[in-house]
Design an enzyme around this catalytic site. Structure first.
Site, short mmCIF file in Angstrom:
data_model
loop_
_atom_site.label_atom_id
_atom_site.label_comp_id
_atom_site.label_asym_id
_atom_site.label_seq_id
_atom_site.Cartn_x
_atom_site.Cartn_y
_atom_site.Cartn_z
N LYS A 197 2.18 4.20 1.91
CA LYS A 197 2.77 5.12 3.14
C LYS A 197 2.19 6.79 2.93
O LYS A 197 2.96 7.53 1.84
CB LYS A 197 3.74 5.20 3.88
N ARG A 245 -0.81 9.03 11.01
CA ARG A 245 -1.73 7.80 11.91
C ARG A 245 -2.63 8.19 12.79
O ARG A 245 -1.82 8.79 13.53
CB ARG A 245 -0.39 6.71 11.65
N LYS A 304 8.08 -0.70 6.22
CA LYS A 304 8.14 0.39 5.45
C LYS A 304 8.91 0.67 4.49
O LYS A 304 10.59 0.97 5.16
CB LYS A 304 8.17 1.95 6.53
N GLU A 356 0.92 -1.11 -0.17
CA GLU A 356 -0.39 0.22 0.22
C GLU A 356 1.01 1.17 -0.02
O GLU A 356 2.40 0.93 0.60
CB GLU A 356 -0.76 -0.18 0.93
#
Ligand SMILES: [Zn+2]
Ligand SMILES: [Zn+2]
Lengths: 339, 534
Positions: free
Chosen positions: B233, B238, B401, B231
């Site tokens: 970032k 967040r 990440k 996906e």
């Protein structure tokens, strides 16, 4: 008829070199080299090098010689506290000021009037020097380093307790106490000893000479070891004393996680303390705080108080408000040392 | 009050996180209830207290202190609470005043007495307490009741200290935190092993989120791409959205701070029951706006209508933790994703959308996609194992990440500042600048500030250079001659009125010292500005 203060002012004057006693032809704590100087104590802003003749307590003579060698003065004449000396038309004696070892107030009598120059002083007990003696007089010349009512120094023993509590809380770090070489260093040591701390204390090379001199002059300091001989690991959990600038110096890299500790009257004001980068601020002063200053100027019962060396404005304002006669005296070359 | 005052005083001087934690842990261990609970509430911003205005404090001190001396003192000290704390003359209680209490005043007494008192009683109470306390306690009292408690303790830090104190995981504190209230008796009783963990069912609490580890291209090459989902970032913050059937709604930051008051637009849209994980962003039409458009909305207690209109908030959803009361966290990622999509399709979801999964055939194909996606709003890629359960913290392996490569500029070192703690004797914090034409001359303009992140040797070398090339000193800061080029890496750059250059970088860090490069070959401000559009 001339007033008493005006009469005193005719023989005790402010000159470019500092306070000058015309009746005896000598200066008190002159800011530049003069033929004859009476020196209240060994701090750099009071004891300058290069005078021809110096009169001071034996301790102050020894301190000046230790700091400046032959530059201290061509002749050094010690005068014991309380002993009276005739100089020209004046009689002079030194009274203890309670500031650092050897510190004295200068008491001058002339023409039936008495002036007292306090030098730096404090009124609380200090294991490293003779306590302040109150001398009533016609003109009192007082310092005013902490001459604002926000300066109220807590009892020194409580501040030392805070240091010891921090040492216990951070046993892996080394507490680095910033202290000037004359007075503050030895007082912190003596206070730690009085609090029952018998461990060795570790000192920066710049403090060694005067600590040794204090010991020689009869002030017991307990085991002091040079930091230079120690490994980094061995200093964890220890208390190190060094000049205040050393904390930010490359020198401090030999210490394990140094925790910088400040120890002065300025430490009561957080912004000031933080500006100096300390993590623990101990309010430990060798100068009178506001209450001591105001108490003293009331108790000497002088016809006039002359204020110098700090917050003259505030102390004069207080004195005037309390019905005392006071004025500011501007002397050149005065800075705090180890306040 | 003594213990609380000493804690605040210690925290105010303690720059290091570990030192602050130690002070907090010691305080919790040494202080009885309810004082420690009120202290915890005061530090974490959860204490509601009848406050006093600075004007009231001034009036009290004017009763006792000469205004001229007060004025000079205030000028010198620079802080009202501290000036009053230091200057307050004790022992001058006028005849007929309330006699001082025999027992020392505790924090609990102060808080409870103030909350029971009427407004008109506040001056008298304050005066009496000031008379009873020492200077440090007076300072703490005045900071507390004027609402000026700023000692650098975040809620997260306080919770970490609680976890260590109680020997529990920080995540466990998080799970109960928003279901308990001051003075937290049940919490401390649980942490000391005297009671059960507080029961918070039925309250909207925060669940510690699952975090990803950074990954390098080389590490990726050893992993099977078929096991992972990808996906984007997104470049926002967040958040966790928690809504219960009874209408409780909360927006939590990643660290568990309740930021609902700053986002009423999101709260209004939370007409569901469940817990969702996503990225909070500002939307311009259907595009995610650059991070700096979101920035002004953070950290607020209130939001103006203009701000709601001009900076509309939106949450792009990554995951679902609870659907209603059903805990989905043990399910594998693929199953949770299916539940998230089904949940999203079930009703209209204004201000919410799904973060799309990116189809890819292998790491190289994905690297290409990542390379093309240097548009605003994307920080890089998230890689999640298809079979990963949702676990709190940063487990090694299931989530990564994969940030895009940083942007780089060459800047000139202008100012250096000493670090803290272990680095307090090193100049390890640098302000650097780029060139700009100003009235026919090339001048350096500061563009950012960063810590040194490299070896001790390099740090020592740069430190020595700073000391030998200082031209000016301002407290702990040195200005140096332009003589060293620093390669600065950063994630993005945007416009900013805070800096003279008009630009601000996100996450700048010094990647190399370019001893080889002459300063006049360092980059220009215009070059940096162009990177805004990359
Ligand atoms: Zn002195
Ligand atoms: Zn002095």
């Amino acid at each position: 008829m001339t007033s008493v203060p005006a009469t005193v002012a005719s023989w005790l004057k402010v000159t470019e070199s500092g306070l000058y006693c015309a009746a005896g032809d000598f200066y008190i704590d002159p800011s530049r080299a003069v033929p004859r100087a009476v020196v209240t104590h060994g701090h750099g802003d009071h004891a300058r090098p290069g005078h021809q003749a110096v009169l001071a307590t034996a301790e102050t003579c020894a301190i000046m010689t230790a700091r400046m060698g032959t530059g201290a003065g061509d002749s050094m004449q010690p005068l014991a506290l309380g002993e009276t000396l005739r100089i020209g038309n004046v009689s002079l004696r030194l009274a203890p000021a309670g500031h650092v070892l050897g510190s004295a107030q200068v008491v001058i009598e002339h023409g039936g009037h008495r002036a007292v120059i306090s030098g730096d002083y404090k009124r609380r007990a200090d294991p490293t020097c003779t306590p302040f003696e109150l001398v009533q007089c016609d003109v009192f010349i007082t310092e005013a380093t902490f001459g604002l009512p926000v300066f109220r120094h807590p009892p020194a023993a409580l501040e030392i307790e805070r240091l010891l509590a921090s040492v216990e809380r951070f046993p892996e770090r080394c507490h680095l106490v910033g202290t000037y070489a004359l007075g503050k260093a030895q007082r912190v040591v003596a206070l730690l000893r009085a609090a029952g701390y018998d461990e060795p204390l570790y000192i920066h090379g710049a403090l060694a000479k005067l600590c040794a001199l204090y010991e020689r002059l009869g002030v017991a300091l307990g085991p002091l070891l040079p930091v230079a001989d120690m490994t980094k690991e061995a200093l964890a959990g220890r208390i190190v004393l060094a000049p205040p600038s050393a904390a930010n110096d490359r020198w401090a890299r030999r210490l394990p996680e140094p925790l910088p500790v400040g120890a002065s009257g300025w430490m009561g004001v957080r912004a000031r303390a933080r500006q100096r980068g300390v993590e623990l601020a101990l309010v430990l002063s060798d100068h009178a705080d506001w209450d001591e200053l105001t108490q003293t100027i009331s108790e000497v019962e002088a016809a006039e108080v002359w204020v110098t060396h700090g917050r003259e404005d505030a102390l004069v304002h207080f004195a005037t408000g309390a019905g005392l006669a006071a004025r500011a005296l501007s002397l050149a070359g005065r800075e705090e040392e180890g306040a | 009050m003594k213990g609380f005052a000493e804690l605040l005083d210690g925290l105010a001087f303690q720059p290091a996180r570990n030192g602050k934690l130690r002070l907090l842990e010691d305080y919790f261990a040494a202080t009885p209830d309810p004082d420690r609970g009120y202290a915890l509430a005061a530090l974490t911003g959860n204490l509601s207290l009848r406050t006093a205005k600075p004007k009231l404090i001034r009036a009290l001190v004017d009763e006792r202190v000469d205004p001229v001396l007060f004025g000079w003192s205030y000028d010198f000290v620079g802080d009202l609470a501290e000036t009053v704390a230091l200057i307050w003359p004790v022992g001058e209680t006028p005849a007929g005043a309330v006699p001082a209490a025999a027992a020392p005043t505790t924090l609990g007494t102060v808080v409870e007495t103030l909350n029971d008192a009427g407004r008109s009683e506040v001056p008298g109470l304050t005066r009496r307490w000031l008379d009873q306390m020492d200077a440090t306690q007076r300072w703490a009292l005045l900071k507390l009741i004027t609402g000026g408690l700023r000692v650098g303790v975040s809620a997260g830090l306080a919770k970490t200290a609680l976890a260590t104190f109680g020997g529990v995981k920080a995540a466990e504190i998080e799970e109960v935190w928003h279901g308990i209230s001051p003075p937290y008796g049940a919490l401390f009783s649980w942490l000391e092993g005297h009671g059960a963990r507080p029961d918070v069912s039925g309250t909207a609490v925060f669940r510690s989120p699952m975090l990803a580890n950074p990954v390098t291209d080389a590490e990726l090459a050893t992993l099977d791409a078929g096991n992972y989902r990808a996906e984007w970032k997104w470049d926002g913050i967040r958040v966790q959205l928690v809504a219960l059937a009874d209408g409780q709604r909360r927006v939590f930051s990643r660290s568990g701070d309740d930021i609902s008051p700053a986002f009423p637009d999101i709260v209004e849209a939370m007409t569901f029951s469940g817990v969702l994980d996503g990225e909070l962003v500002v939307m311009d039409d259907d595009q995610i706006a650059p991070f700096d458009r979101l920035q002004p909305r953070l950290g607020r207690r209130q939001v103006s209508p203009a701000m709601l209109r001009d900076r509309p908030a939106h949450v792009r959803l990554y995951d679902i933790l609870f659907d209603g009361e059903e805990d989905l966290r043990p399910l594998p990622f693929d199953a949770r994703r299916a539940r998230l999509e089904a949940w999203f399709a079930r009703a209209a979801r204004p201000r919410l959308d799904l973060s799309p999964l990116i189809g890819f055939t292998g790491w190289e194909a994905l690297a290409d996609l990542r390379g093309q996606a240097r548009q605003a709003g994307i920080e890089g890629l998230m890689l999640k194992r298809a079979d990963s359960a949702y676990v709190s913290g940063r487990p090694k392996g299931p989530w990564f990440k994969w940030k895009r490569d940083p942007l780089l500029i060459d800047a000139v070192l202008m100012y250096a500042q000493r670090g803290h703690g272990k680095r307090s004797s090193f100049y390890s914090d640098y302000t650097f600048g780029c060139w700009r034409r100003d009235r026919g001359d090339d001048v350096l303009v500061p563009v950012g500030k960063a810590y040194f992140g490299f070896t001790d040797d390099e740090l020592a070398t740069l430190d020595r250079w700073v000391r030998n090339n200082t031209i000016n000193r301002f407290g702990p800061v040195r200005e140096v001659t332009p003589g060293v080029v620093l390669e600065v890496a950063f994630d993005s750059v945007h416009e900013s009125t805070r800096h003279k250059s008009g630009l601000a970088m996100r996450f700048p860090r010094i990647s190399r010292i370019r001893w080889d490069k002459p300063v006049d070959e360092a980059d220009r401000v215009e070059t940096l500005a162009q990177l805004m559009r990359v």
